[in-house]
Design an enzyme around this catalytic site. Structure first.
Site, PDB file in Angstrom:
ATOM      1  N   GLU A 230      57.358  34.303  59.224  1.00 17.55           N
ATOM      2  CA  GLU A 230      56.548  35.483  59.554  1.00 17.55           C
ATOM      3  C   GLU A 230      56.820  36.504  58.457  1.00 17.55           C
ATOM      4  O   GLU A 230      57.843  37.192  58.475  1.00 17.55           O
ATOM      5  CB  GLU A 230      56.956  36.039  60.927  1.00 17.55           C
ATOM      6  N   CYS A 264      54.755  45.638  59.674  1.00 16.98           N
ATOM      7  CA  CYS A 264      54.223  44.569  58.812  1.00 16.98           C
ATOM      8  C   CYS A 264      52.711  44.471  58.869  1.00 16.98           C
ATOM      9  O   CYS A 264      52.085  44.045  57.902  1.00 16.98           O
ATOM     10  CB  CYS A 264      54.856  43.242  59.188  1.00 16.98           C
TER      11      CYS A 264
HETATM   12  P1  NAD Z   1      64.212  40.772  54.388  1.00 18.20           P
HETATM   13  O1  NAD Z   1      63.455  39.572  53.976  1.00 18.20           O
HETATM   14  O2  NAD Z   1      64.942  41.523  53.351  1.00 18.20           O
HETATM   15  O3  NAD Z   1      65.301  40.394  55.513  1.00 18.20           O
HETATM   16  C1  NAD Z   1      64.955  39.700  56.693  1.00 18.20           C
HETATM   17  C2  NAD Z   1      66.201  39.010  57.248  1.00 18.20           C
HETATM   18  O4  NAD Z   1      66.655  38.068  56.280  1.00 18.20           O
HETATM   19  C3  NAD Z   1      67.379  39.929  57.540  1.00 18.20           C
HETATM   20  O5  NAD Z   1      68.016  39.513  58.726  1.00 18.20           O
HETATM   21  C4  NAD Z   1      68.294  39.711  56.354  1.00 18.20           C
HETATM   22  O6  NAD Z   1      69.660  39.901  56.652  1.00 18.20           O
HETATM   23  C5  NAD Z   1      68.043  38.260  56.033  1.00 18.20           C
HETATM   24  N1  NAD Z   1      68.332  37.944  54.635  1.00 18.20           N
HETATM   25  C6  NAD Z   1      68.400  38.778  53.585  1.00 18.20           C
HETATM   26  N2  NAD Z   1      68.700  38.091  52.465  1.00 18.20           N
HETATM   27  C7  NAD Z   1      68.817  36.809  52.827  1.00 18.20           C
HETATM   28  C8  NAD Z   1      69.107  35.612  52.123  1.00 18.20           C
HETATM   29  N3  NAD Z   1      69.360  35.607  50.819  1.00 18.20           N
HETATM   30  N4  NAD Z   1      69.142  34.460  52.803  1.00 18.20           N
HETATM   31  C9  NAD Z   1      68.874  34.442  54.127  1.00 18.20           C
HETATM   32  N5  NAD Z   1      68.599  35.542  54.859  1.00 18.20           N
HETATM   33  C10 NAD Z   1      68.570  36.714  54.208  1.00 18.20           C
HETATM   34  O7  NAD Z   1      63.160  41.694  55.145  1.00 18.20           O
HETATM   35  P2  NAD Z   1      63.390  43.143  55.743  1.00 18.20           P
HETATM   36  O8  NAD Z   1      63.538  44.118  54.639  1.00 18.20           O
HETATM   37  O9  NAD Z   1      64.419  43.096  56.803  1.00 18.20           O
HETATM   38  O10 NAD Z   1      61.987  43.380  56.475  1.00 18.20           O
HETATM   39  C11 NAD Z   1      60.835  43.800  55.802  1.00 18.20           C
HETATM   40  C12 NAD Z   1      59.897  42.658  55.498  1.00 18.20           C
HETATM   41  O11 NAD Z   1      59.660  41.900  56.665  1.00 18.20           O
HETATM   42  C13 NAD Z   1      58.531  43.147  55.041  1.00 18.20           C
HETATM   43  O12 NAD Z   1      58.054  42.305  54.023  1.00 18.20           O
HETATM   44  C14 NAD Z   1      57.671  43.000  56.289  1.00 18.20           C
HETATM   45  O13 NAD Z   1      56.300  42.876  56.038  1.00 18.20           O
HETATM   46  C15 NAD Z   1      58.247  41.756  56.866  1.00 18.20           C
HETATM   47  N6  NAD Z   1      57.981  41.686  58.295  1.00 18.20           N
HETATM   48  C16 NAD Z   1      57.141  40.722  58.742  1.00 18.20           C
HETATM   49  C17 NAD Z   1      56.842  40.669  60.094  1.00 18.20           C
HETATM   50  C18 NAD Z   1      55.924  39.621  60.640  1.00 18.20           C
HETATM   51  O14 NAD Z   1      55.894  39.471  61.856  1.00 18.20           O
HETATM   52  N7  NAD Z   1      55.187  38.894  59.829  1.00 18.20           N
HETATM   53  C19 NAD Z   1      57.404  41.577  60.974  1.00 18.20           C
HETATM   54  C20 NAD Z   1      58.248  42.546  60.474  1.00 18.20           C
HETATM   55  C21 NAD Z   1      58.535  42.588  59.126  1.00 18.20           C
END
Ligand code: NAD
Length: 486
Positions: A230, A264
């Site tokens: 997602e 998002c």
């Molecule tokens: P992110 O990708 O930085 O982090 C998401 C999760 O991944 C966190 O729990 C983080 O700790 C983990 N993570 C970070 N680095 C990692 C790695 N190297 N390996 C594995 N896991 C890792 O995203 P964010 O900043 O928390 O959220 C914002 C993003 O999420 C935006 O792009 C937004 O559009 C998207 N988002 C999508 C939805 C959806 O339903 N499609 C909903 C909310 C947010």
């Protein structure tokens, strides 16, 4: 041991002394053993976990409200409608329909399988990992969790380390409600996640950025683990010339500035003609004042940017194009005013990266065709919005583009409907969830055909050597039902 969000270490109850080994090993072994014991399979066990999740929400409402204020300056009302009520609705729906969702789905049979029983069994994958982001930190952890538990899986939940208030509640309080043989919260940032993802899971459900989505999918590929991703991206919003600018301004401002734009599915940018832009700007200004007052910084209804890193990133974006509305910021308060940018160039950062904040750039196009051309030469967005009085225009936008979801003349109200799936397409993700779709996502749909052990003379017809008559009959029987012999 796994790391707590505040930097201290939390003891992993299932871990053995792990010097030099992967810190998650003990927890994962415990959960896998629980899954193989079969304890998560009965409907009553699943229902009990769902009821316990509901009790967690109800008994810790204040704690969760406080955490969401700490993380995002979210008002109690916004927290209820965008986080807690949504989770409770998912729980209620799953509890009401659990038996029906779990039930085998009968398949039709053909001449050769007439006496057999054909059905689809919805079975749990096993040990699943849910990774969540920080922007709706209750909703985006618990909504997938509802489906994973309802489907009978053991679950590792990984909240974001950035939404620290909520992370703490989920790590310290939630496990007290759920069966700890089958459920664990793990904490950490990229380094710990690297270690966690070395392990084999039976399913990974990831919500976050496309950048990290690729890391997760690469790690999953090593074990051929199926994933739901997602993700995010830039959501276009086309406004046709025939619209009432005040109606558009109300709807767009509400869903752009909700949660300080950290949503998002929020519209990332507007596409409209220069004439519509001139009519929209005063309407947007009047809406913003009506929603948040003359001093939006003092409004209880406007969120804050999650942390300094994102604040600095967003403040830099204010330098793109020209500020037509807002533009103020306060580093100390992580406040960015509801802002509209005009005269923006496509090559500028604000049109290249997902904004994820209360900034709305307007790009000028000459009508719907140019808007569609603009949208289609970019990555497929998570959401796409079209405003027009003409249903033809709205339908054309729907027909000639692709996106995870689509809103005609409104914003993300479709998110309140559990009858619709939610998910991205292409660069904005893969898979879908919400309501029954979450249950299906976390269930393997196993094709089953149970044949009588005897009655072998009925099967004789399918064995070689094949007489001409048998070949004719077989071709007719299979062909007449559009079946193929594989
Ligand atoms: P992110 O990708 O930085 O982090 C998401 C999760 O991944 C966190 O729990 C983080 O700790 C983990 N993570 C970070 N680095 C990692 C790695 N190297 N390996 C594995 N896991 C890792 O995203 P964010 O900043 O928390 O959220 C914002 C993003 O999420 C935006 O792009 C937004 O559009 C998207 N988002 C999508 C939805 C959806 O339903 N499609 C909903 C909310 C947010």
């Amino acid at each position: 041991m796994s790391k707590k969000g505040d930097g201290s270490a939390v003891k992993d109850p299932g871990a053995e002394p792990t010097l030099g080994t992967n810190p998650f090993e003990g927890t994962l072994r415990r959960l896998r053993e629980a899954f193989h014991s079969g304890c998560t399979r009965p409907a009553e066990f699943r229902a009990e976990q769902l009821r316990a999740l509901g009790r967690f929400l109800q008994e810790n409402k204040q704690l969760l409200h406080d955490a969401l204020v700490q993380d995002l300056h979210k008002s109690a009302f916004d927290s209820d409608i965008s986080e807690l009520i949504i989770c409770q609705n998912e729980i209620n729906l799953a509890l009401k329909n659990l038996q029906a969702w779990m039930k085998d789905e009968p398949g039709s049979t053909n001449l050769f399988t007439k006496l057999d029983s054909a059905f689809v069994r919805k079975e749990p994958f096993g040990l699943v990992l849910i990774i969540a982001p920080w922007n709706y930190p209750v909703n985006l952890n618990l909504v997938p969790l509802v489906g994973a538990l309802a489907a009978g899986n053991c679950v590792v939940l990984k909240p974001s380390e950035i939404s620290r208030g909520t992370e703490k509640v989920l790590a310290e309080v939630l496990p007290q409600y759920l069966d700890q043989r089958c459920f664990a919260v793990v904490l950490g940032g990229p380094e710990e996640m690297g270690q966690l993802l070395e392990h084999k899971f039976d399913y990974i459900f990831f919500t976050g950025s496309p950048r990290v989505g690729k890391i997760v999918m690469t790690a999953a590929a090593k074990h051929l683990t199926p994933v739901t991703l997602e993700l995010g991206g830039k959501n276009p919003c086309y406004v046709d010339d025939d619209c009432d600018p005040q109606i558009v301004a109300n709807r767009v401002a509400w869903f752009r500035y909700f949660n300080a734009g950290q949503t998002c599915v929020a519209p990332d940018y507007l596409l409209c003609s220069p004439e519509m832009q001139e009519r929209l700007l005063p309407a947007l200004q009047s809406t913003i004042t009506r929603f948040y007052g003359d001093d939006p910084q003092s409004s209880p209804n406007l969120g804050r940017i999650i942390n300094q890193k994102h604040f600095q990133r967003l403040r830099a974006l204010l330098g793109c194009g020209r500020v037509a509305i807002g533009g103020q910021s306060d580093e100390h308060d992580r406040y960015i005013a509801p802002t509209v940018l005009v005269d923006v160039q496509e090559a500028e950062p604000v049109m290249q990266e997902e904004i994820f904040g209360p900034i709305l750039p307007i790009m000028n196009v000459r009508g719907m065709d140019e808007a569609i051309e603009f949208i289609n030469r970019r990555e497929k967005p998570l959401a796409l919005y079209a405003f027009s009085n003409s249903s033809q225009v709205v339908n054309q936008m729907l027909e000639r583009t692709s996106s995870g979801s689509f809103g005609g003349n409104d914003g993300f109200m479709y998110m309140t409907l559990l009858s619709l799936p939610f998910g991205g397409v292409g660069h904005s993700g893969m898979g879908r969830y919400r309501g029954k779709f979450t249950f299906d996502t976390f269930s393997h749909h196993r094709a089953c055909l149970l044949c009588p052990a005897g009655l072998e003379n009925l099967n004789d017809i399918r064995y070689p050597p094949y007489s001409d008559r048998v070949q004719q009959l077989t071709r007719w029987a299979l062909g007449s039902q559009s079946c193929t012999l594989l």
